[in-house]
Design a protein around this motif. Structure first.
Motif, PDB file in Angstrom:
ATOM      1  N   ARG A 163       0.827  -1.207   0.000  1.00 52.98           N
ATOM      2  CA  ARG A 163       0.000   0.000   0.000  1.00 52.98           C
ATOM      3  C   ARG A 163       0.863   1.259   0.000  1.00 52.98           C
ATOM      4  NH1 ARG A 163      -3.339  -2.799  -1.014  1.00 52.98           N
ATOM      5  NH2 ARG A 163      -3.199  -1.407  -2.765  1.00 52.98           N
ATOM      6  N   ALA A 164       0.204   2.361  -0.274  1.00 55.76           N
ATOM      7  CA  ALA A 164       0.809   3.676  -0.036  1.00 55.76           C
ATOM      8  C   ALA A 164       0.815   3.888   1.480  1.00 55.76           C
ATOM      9  CB  ALA A 164      -0.019   4.760  -0.720  1.00 55.76           C
TER      10      ALA A 164
ATOM     11  N   ARG B 214       1.777   6.025   4.705  1.00 55.42           N
ATOM     12  CA  ARG B 214       2.165   7.383   5.094  1.00 55.42           C
ATOM     13  C   ARG B 214       2.105   7.532   6.611  1.00 55.42           C
ATOM     14  NH1 ARG B 214      -1.802   8.010   1.102  1.00 55.42           N
ATOM     15  NH2 ARG B 214      -1.071   8.637  -0.976  1.00 55.42           N
TER      16      ARG B 214
ATOM     17  N   TYR C  90       8.835  19.905  -0.795  1.00 51.88           N
ATOM     18  CA  TYR C  90       7.627  19.094  -1.007  1.00 51.88           C
ATOM     19  C   TYR C  90       6.395  19.856  -0.516  1.00 51.88           C
ATOM     20  CZ  TYR C  90       4.683  14.868  -0.919  1.00 51.88           C
ATOM     21  OH  TYR C  90       3.691  13.951  -1.138  1.00 51.88           O
TER      22      TYR C  90
ATOM     23  N   TRP D 138       4.633   6.041  -3.213  1.00 47.77           N
ATOM     24  CA  TRP D 138       5.099   6.682  -4.445  1.00 47.77           C
ATOM     25  C   TRP D 138       4.687   8.148  -4.388  1.00 47.77           C
ATOM     26  CZ3 TRP D 138       7.489   3.770  -8.325  1.00 47.77           C
ATOM     27  CH2 TRP D 138       7.877   4.531  -9.441  1.00 47.77           C
TER      28      TRP D 138
ATOM     29  N   ARG E  84     -10.776  -2.285  -5.344  1.00 45.23           N
ATOM     30  CA  ARG E  84     -10.485  -2.053  -6.761  1.00 45.23           C
ATOM     31  C   ARG E  84     -11.689  -2.538  -7.572  1.00 45.23           C
ATOM     32  NH1 ARG E  84      -6.737   0.777  -4.985  1.00 45.23           N
ATOM     33  NH2 ARG E  84      -4.528   0.403  -5.410  1.00 45.23           N
TER      34      ARG E  84
HETATM   35  C1  LIG Z   1       2.212   8.601 -10.210  1.00 46.22           C
HETATM   36  C2  LIG Z   1       1.825   8.662  -8.756  1.00 46.22           C
HETATM   37  C3  LIG Z   1       2.019   9.835  -8.052  1.00 46.22           C
HETATM   38  C4  LIG Z   1       1.706   9.923  -6.704  1.00 46.22           C
HETATM   39  N1  LIG Z   1       1.995  11.057  -6.022  1.00 46.22           N
HETATM   40  C5  LIG Z   1       1.767  11.102  -4.692  1.00 46.22           C
HETATM   41  C6  LIG Z   1       2.205  12.230  -3.945  1.00 46.22           C
HETATM   42  O1  LIG Z   1       2.817  13.175  -4.493  1.00 46.22           O
HETATM   43  N2  LIG Z   1       1.973  12.233  -2.615  1.00 46.22           N
HETATM   44  C7  LIG Z   1       1.357  11.193  -1.975  1.00 46.22           C
HETATM   45  O2  LIG Z   1       1.192  11.237  -0.748  1.00 46.22           O
HETATM   46  N3  LIG Z   1       0.926  10.090  -2.669  1.00 46.22           N
HETATM   47  C8  LIG Z   1       1.142  10.028  -3.998  1.00 46.22           C
HETATM   48  N4  LIG Z   1       0.786   8.892  -4.706  1.00 46.22           N
HETATM   49  C9  LIG Z   1       0.194   7.735  -3.991  1.00 46.22           C
HETATM   50  C10 LIG Z   1      -1.283   7.496  -4.372  1.00 46.22           C
HETATM   51  O3  LIG Z   1      -2.086   8.451  -3.731  1.00 46.22           O
HETATM   52  C11 LIG Z   1      -1.678   6.067  -3.932  1.00 46.22           C
HETATM   53  O4  LIG Z   1      -0.883   5.123  -4.599  1.00 46.22           O
HETATM   54  C12 LIG Z   1      -3.143   5.790  -4.227  1.00 46.22           C
HETATM   55  O5  LIG Z   1      -3.937   6.614  -3.431  1.00 46.22           O
HETATM   56  C13 LIG Z   1      -3.538   4.358  -4.005  1.00 46.22           C
HETATM   57  O6  LIG Z   1      -3.225   3.926  -2.695  1.00 46.22           O
HETATM   58  P1  LIG Z   1      -2.603   2.470  -2.506  1.00 46.22           P
HETATM   59  O7  LIG Z   1      -1.275   2.524  -3.232  1.00 46.22           O
HETATM   60  O8  LIG Z   1      -2.446   2.259  -1.044  1.00 46.22           O
HETATM   61  O9  LIG Z   1      -3.529   1.494  -3.124  1.00 46.22           O
HETATM   62  C14 LIG Z   1       1.123   8.787  -6.048  1.00 46.22           C
HETATM   63  C15 LIG Z   1       0.940   7.603  -6.765  1.00 46.22           C
HETATM   64  C16 LIG Z   1       1.291   7.532  -8.094  1.00 46.22           C
HETATM   65  C17 LIG Z   1       1.128   6.222  -8.835  1.00 46.22           C
END
Ligand SMILES: Cc1cc2nc3c(=O)[nH]c(=O)nc-3n(C[C@H](O)[C@H](O)[C@H](O)COP(=O)(O)O)c2cc1C
Length: 209
Positions: A14-15, A17, A68, A152, A194
């Motif tokens: 997951r993302a 944070r 940032y 990411w 999803r």
């Molecule tokens: C190209 C890309 C750019 C992103 N940019 C940011 C960002 O600048 N800051 C951030 O906190 N999350 C960023 N994200 C994370 C997305 O918000 C996150 O992957 C999405 O909400 C889905 O969550 P999950 O990966 O947990 O399924 C980015 C993701 C991608 C693929």
């Protein structure tokens, strides 16, 4: 191959944070181990032109975090208030929270690629970006398998040149993302909601569904 373990990594990376552990140090070796795995990813024409900028210096992380925030803090705060879909609203709230803690995330990894990626011709642009993005995602999967996490992020790329200056990245090199890396608080991440894959997949002829 342990398919269940592989599938767990693929479906639960997951993302992260809010659950990045800001107090636990990250060893240099675990970063190198994950990068060693990451560079098994493909590169266009076997160019092997990935470069990795790993930032552990506290002052430099603080400077990157300042940049940032200057790129995205206001936007993220606003979006967290106005997003209608609850999942997206949570994403913005979490992203805004990260903008406040970024300096304290123990390691910042910036996946880079040798060369200036300013081509707009599709075949060239796709080949260049795909020579770093799969490797960076493999890095995130390898982190997850070891109890670390990341997210990411791309916001700082609005001011990529300022970050390049802080880190001494030459202008022959392109930054692709900023991955804040830490051990995670707990490891019980779940697959995210999803759409059914059938609704976004076409077989033989494009299906608008
Ligand atoms: C190209 C890309 C750019 C992103 N940019 C940011 C960002 O600048 N800051 C951030 O906190 N999350 C960023 N994200 C994370 C997305 O918000 C996150 O992957 C999405 O909400 C889905 O969550 P999950 O990966 O947990 O399924 C980015 C993701 C991608 C693929």
């Amino acid at each position: 191959m342990d398919i269940a373990a592989v599938d767990e990594v693929l479906s639960t990376t997951r993302a992260v944070r809010r659950r990045l552990d800001l107090n636990r140090p990250v060893e240099r070796d675990v970063i190198l181990e994950c990068l060693r795995l990451a560079i098994q990813a493909p590169t266009s024409s076997n160019g092997q032109n990935w470069r990795w900028m790993v930032v552990t210096d506290a002052d430099k992380r603080a400077a990157i975090a300042d940049i940032y925030r200057s790129c995205g803090e206001a936007y993220l705060a606003q979006a967290a208030k106005t997003a209608e879909d609850p999942q997206t609203r949570r994403v913005y709230e979490s992203a805004h929270a990260l903008s406040q803690t970024l300096a304290r995330v123990p390691v910042h990894v910036i996946p880079c690629v040798e060369g200036r990626l300013n081509q707009t011709e599709l075949v060239v642009a796709a080949s260049e970006w795909a020579s770093i993005i799969p490797a960076a995602w493999s890095f995130m999967l390898a982190l997850r398998a070891r109890g670390l996490g990341s997210v990411w992020t791309t916001l700082h790329l609005m001011k990529a040149a300022e970050v390049a200056e802080i880190l001494g990245i030459p202008d022959t090199v392109t930054q692709a993302a900023l991955l804040p890396v830490a051990y995670t608080v707990g490891t019980d991440f779940k697959p995210a909601a999803r759409p059914p894959v059938e609704t976004i997949t076409s077989w033989n002829t494009w299906d608008a569904h």
